[in-house]
Design a protein around this motif. Sequence first.
Motif, PDB file in Angstrom:
ATOM      1  N   GLY A   1      22.186  48.654  34.940  1.00  0.00           N
ATOM      2  CA  GLY A   1      20.933  47.942  35.192  1.00  0.00           C
ATOM      3  C   GLY A   1      20.601  48.027  36.666  1.00  0.00           C
ATOM      4  O   GLY A   1      21.464  48.319  37.492  1.00  0.00           O
ATOM      5  N   GLY A   2      19.364  47.790  37.019  1.00  0.00           N
ATOM      6  CA  GLY A   2      18.979  47.860  38.423  1.00  0.00           C
ATOM      7  C   GLY A   2      19.621  46.756  39.246  1.00  0.00           C
ATOM      8  O   GLY A   2      20.126  45.762  38.715  1.00  0.00           O
ATOM      9  N   LEU A   3      19.610  46.930  40.553  1.00  0.00           N
ATOM     10  CA  LEU A   3      20.180  45.958  41.485  1.00  0.00           C
ATOM     11  C   LEU A   3      19.049  45.292  42.262  1.00  0.00           C
ATOM     12  O   LEU A   3      18.165  45.974  42.793  1.00  0.00           O
ATOM     13  CB  LEU A   3      21.150  46.651  42.451  1.00  0.00           C
ATOM     14  N   TYR A   4      19.098  43.973  42.350  1.00  0.00           N
ATOM     15  CA  TYR A   4      18.025  43.213  42.983  1.00  0.00           C
ATOM     16  C   TYR A   4      18.220  43.129  44.496  1.00  0.00           C
ATOM     17  O   TYR A   4      19.338  42.973  44.985  1.00  0.00           O
ATOM     18  CB  TYR A   4      17.968  41.798  42.411  1.00  0.00           C
ATOM     19  N   GLU A   5      17.124  43.223  45.214  1.00  0.00           N
ATOM     20  CA  GLU A   5      17.143  43.079  46.675  1.00  0.00           C
ATOM     21  C   GLU A   5      17.768  41.748  47.067  1.00  0.00           C
ATOM     22  O   GLU A   5      17.564  40.719  46.409  1.00  0.00           O
ATOM     23  CB  GLU A   5      15.712  43.162  47.219  1.00  0.00           C
ATOM     24  N   HIS A   6      18.554  41.784  48.149  1.00  0.00           N
ATOM     25  CA  HIS A   6      19.215  40.624  48.749  1.00  0.00           C
ATOM     26  C   HIS A   6      20.426  40.139  47.954  1.00  0.00           C
ATOM     27  O   HIS A   6      21.089  39.189  48.389  1.00  0.00           O
ATOM     28  CB  HIS A   6      18.251  39.447  48.946  1.00  0.00           C
ATOM     29  N   ARG A   7      20.729  40.754  46.824  1.00  0.00           N
ATOM     30  CA  ARG A   7      21.856  40.289  46.029  1.00  0.00           C
ATOM     31  C   ARG A   7      23.080  41.176  46.262  1.00  0.00           C
ATOM     32  O   ARG A   7      22.972  42.395  46.380  1.00  0.00           O
ATOM     33  CB  ARG A   7      21.510  40.278  44.542  1.00  0.00           C
ATOM     34  N   PRO A   8      24.258  40.555  46.298  1.00  0.00           N
ATOM     35  CA  PRO A   8      25.484  41.356  46.485  1.00  0.00           C
ATOM     36  C   PRO A   8      25.844  42.114  45.214  1.00  0.00           C
ATOM     37  O   PRO A   8      25.488  41.696  44.098  1.00  0.00           O
ATOM     38  CB  PRO A   8      26.535  40.297  46.822  1.00  0.00           C
ATOM     39  N   PHE A   9      26.562  43.213  45.390  1.00  0.00           N
ATOM     40  CA  PHE A   9      27.087  43.958  44.258  1.00  0.00           C
ATOM     41  C   PHE A   9      28.383  44.646  44.680  1.00  0.00           C
ATOM     42  O   PHE A   9      28.654  44.814  45.873  1.00  0.00           O
ATOM     43  CB  PHE A   9      26.063  44.970  43.724  1.00  0.00           C
ATOM     44  N   ASP A  10      29.175  45.015  43.701  1.00  0.00           N
ATOM     45  CA  ASP A  10      30.469  45.660  43.936  1.00  0.00           C
ATOM     46  C   ASP A  10      30.496  47.031  43.275  1.00  0.00           C
ATOM     47  O   ASP A  10      29.991  47.212  42.168  1.00  0.00           O
ATOM     48  CB  ASP A  10      31.607  44.806  43.375  1.00  0.00           C
ATOM     49  N   VAL A  11      31.121  47.980  43.969  1.00  0.00           N
ATOM     50  CA  VAL A  11      31.264  49.342  43.469  1.00  0.00           C
ATOM     51  C   VAL A  11      32.744  49.708  43.520  1.00  0.00           C
ATOM     52  O   VAL A  11      33.446  49.332  44.468  1.00  0.00           O
ATOM     53  CB  VAL A  11      30.473  50.348  44.331  1.00  0.00           C
ATOM     54  N   ALA A  12      33.220  50.439  42.531  1.00  0.00           N
ATOM     55  CA  ALA A  12      34.577  50.990  42.561  1.00  0.00           C
ATOM     56  C   ALA A  12      34.488  52.457  42.163  1.00  0.00           C
ATOM     57  O   ALA A  12      33.892  52.795  41.132  1.00  0.00           O
ATOM     58  CB  ALA A  12      35.504  50.242  41.618  1.00  0.00           C
ATOM     59  N   VAL A  13      35.063  53.322  43.002  1.00  0.00           N
ATOM     60  CA  VAL A  13      35.074  54.761  42.739  1.00  0.00           C
ATOM     61  C   VAL A  13      36.525  55.220  42.674  1.00  0.00           C
ATOM     62  O   VAL A  13      37.269  55.068  43.643  1.00  0.00           O
ATOM     63  CB  VAL A  13      34.327  55.546  43.837  1.00  0.00           C
ATOM     64  N   ARG A  14      36.924  55.766  41.522  1.00  0.00           N
ATOM     65  CA  ARG A  14      38.244  56.381  41.394  1.00  0.00           C
ATOM     66  C   ARG A  14      38.094  57.888  41.578  1.00  0.00           C
ATOM     67  O   ARG A  14      37.161  58.498  41.032  1.00  0.00           O
ATOM     68  CB  ARG A  14      38.862  56.087  40.025  1.00  0.00           C
ATOM     69  N   TYR A  15      39.012  58.495  42.341  1.00  0.00           N
ATOM     70  CA  TYR A  15      38.864  59.917  42.663  1.00  0.00           C
ATOM     71  C   TYR A  15      40.226  60.518  42.964  1.00  0.00           C
ATOM     72  O   TYR A  15      41.243  59.811  43.056  1.00  0.00           O
ATOM     73  CB  TYR A  15      37.923  60.090  43.861  1.00  0.00           C
TER      74      TYR A  15
END
Length: 480
Positions: free
Chosen positions: A124-138
């Motif tokens: 889903g889209g991410l709202y302006e001013h709101r925090p979010f978390d990302v995890a990248v496995r590589y």
Amino acid sequence: MIRSIRAAIATVSAVAALALAAPAQAAPFDPKPGSDGVGDPLFPTLGNGGYDVTHYDLSFDFTPLTYDFTGTMKISATATQDLSSFNLDIDSLAVDAVTVNGEDAAWAVSPGKSGQELTVTPAGGLYEHRPFDVAVRYHGNGKTKPIGAPGWRHMSDGGFVSAAQSSRADTFAPVNDTPRDKASWTFHLTAPDSWTPAANGTATGTRPAGEGRTTHDFRLDAPMASELLGISVAKQTLLTGEGPHGVRLRHYVPADQVDTYRPIVEQTGEQIGWLEQTLGVRYPFDTYGMQIVRDGYGDALENQTLSLFGPGWFKNADTSTTYTNVMIHELTHQWFGDSVTPIDWQNAWLNEGPAVYYAALWADQQGTASMEAKMRTAYGKLDAVRKTDGPPGLPTALGGFNIYDGAAVTLYALNQRVGQEEFDALMKSWLLKNRHDNAGSQDFIDNAVRVTHDPTLRPFLEDWLFSTDNPAMPGHPDWS
């Protein structure tokens, strides 16, 4: 009639009160992709728009000799616009999976001009001013040839050290690789038990990782730009000490050369004290150290809290102390470049100028070289360099004479113009005002004018930083 007027007034007032109390209409959610560059004048495709990173958490498991590694980068960020997708900088990393806020996200890797772009599309889209978390496995291999310049430095013992400036942190992990997006960091480096990992910041402990491997944890609370990443795994020995007012000192040197390098690294505490007294500002972090590699690297680099040195700087340490100049240079960067970081790479003179200037001042006070003679020689060379490589404040590329010695000459001219007391005051103010932040040339000029109350410093500094001709050197009419 009076009652009717009063009733009308009451009705109007009630309606007005309701209107004031009603919440403002929220802007409609309008997600768009974040930009795949931040428009840096020298590296326009570096970095990414649409979000601001607040914390990186890197787990990195390295196997010496083979150079195979696996990694997980967890990123905490805040959206600066409504986002349908966003990019991270990578180079020669094989991505295995990506999640956003714990949910699987679509992703794609595409070529970039200095590396590769990892485009992430959340469920889903991410709202302006709101925090979010990302995890990248590589995963990957440290000897894979990158698309851009190399960030890995390989040692003959089978280990490595990172030299990420200016855009090579993305060969180790996905990042927003622009100096303007600083963040706090944690590191979890795993290696065989007989190998020693190192990273920026403070060591916080070790944990068994199974099958003769150990995870070493580090924490860096002060914000750091990705280009200052300093991680390694090598046959190295940790030497510890204490600097002024409790600054923790830790140095990493080749395990079989401890006796050679111990007397060198033990000078660090005194050098921190000298710079604190000279600058009038305490060392900006809670730990510092030197990392001296056995081979595979020939330069010196101001990795935040853990400056990196090739062994060549110390080959004449038994007969000369000139090697301390480069130690002072990289230590000065902890204030100028690491704590106060330029807004983009065209402002790199704010890093290198002070590092050259204060190293020259150190050498002058040690009686090993004349600062005035160095500045006069550099001044004579700078005029031609301005025309070929750009003036100190507008370089056409990174790493030239103009942003190193040329910028130091600019600071020397400023000192000659305002006098030592005012010069010290404005440099101190610069460091305090912009501590752990980003700033640029115009900010430096504004600060100089504000501190000295001298508006004529504006055109003076603009000439020195941006003109294609050398201005006259104050106090030295014979310099040409």
